[in-house]
Write a protein that holds these residues in place. Sequence first.
Motif: not given
Lengths: 178, 178
Positions: B61-76
């Motif tokens: 569950a934690k990894d999912l939250v972090r993966a989303r954050q990372q991907e959002r930051a990377k894309t932005a």
Amino acid sequence: MSEQQTHEQGSSGHQAPGPESREQQPSGPDPLEEARARIAELEDNWRRIAAELDNFRKRCAKDLVRARQQERAKTAAGWLPVLDNLERALEHASSDPEHIIEGVRAVQQQALSVLANLGFPRRDDTGKAFDPAVHEAVGTIADKELVPGTVAQVVRPGYGTDDEILRPAAVVVATRSD
Amino acid sequence: MSEQQTHEQGSSGHQAPGPESREQQPSGPDPLEEARARIAELEDNWRRIAAELDNFRKRCAKDLVRARQQERAKTAAGWLPVLDNLERALEHASSDPEHIIEGVRAVQQQALSVLANLGFPRRDDTGKAFDPAVHEAVGTIADKELVPGTVAQVVRPGYGTDDEILRPAAVVVATRSD
């Protein structure tokens, strides 16, 4: 388990009477039989939870890939209206060249609000104390008007919050002027 | 199992002799003792794997939250150079108004390549067979020059691949002209 004490059939799973002939006492409870049933039950539970853990690992790996894909698409989709408007501004550029600056400025503001909505507002670092976590020093300036160690000028704006910085601001730092 | 047959000690865990007096056979092996040890071992394994599964769920569950954050930051982050260049074009606009169109066109191309690099190239749907999975019909046109059921005009471009569509193209569809 006490159920088995009431009837004598169902002994097909029993061991054949051995030298100890323990299974041949029909009157009492059978702790060994009970223990063996418990072992079978626990081994079955073990196989099921091991399979569950294995499936969960695979599912988690898949969920991670999908979460990244979804987040990438969601974040990218937020930029499409910005691009649409940029193109609209360009379309009108030939017929109304003066108007394009106004249109592009609106697109720039739109881009800033897309970033802010993603959690990465533009930072206003001028005058703030220099902090290597959120600032990248690209030069220094000696000026009596400025407090040494503060940001004199932002060369390239930073984005994000103190907790989650997307890009540190490139800044010129004020130094002591003796 | 056969190991325990060779020694007689380790009887501290034995039950007190009961009416069946099974535990009182010191000469043979002790299958009940062995079964109980096996039960304890299996129960211990069970507790450990259950804890492992529980930890894994939390970690996932934690990894999912972090993966989303990372991907959002990377894309932005991929869009920051686009914004930088847009602002550069605006800065030069007052001194060189004619030049801004050129600059903005370059920014537009840059935005398109950011999208393509994210896996969402601009689609070229003109003339393609209408496909509701990737096209959104916003009108029809009857024209003898066009093949009925094909895309006559793209009103708003679509982005993405057939496998992963980011936004369907808004299109005008050619119809039979009788």
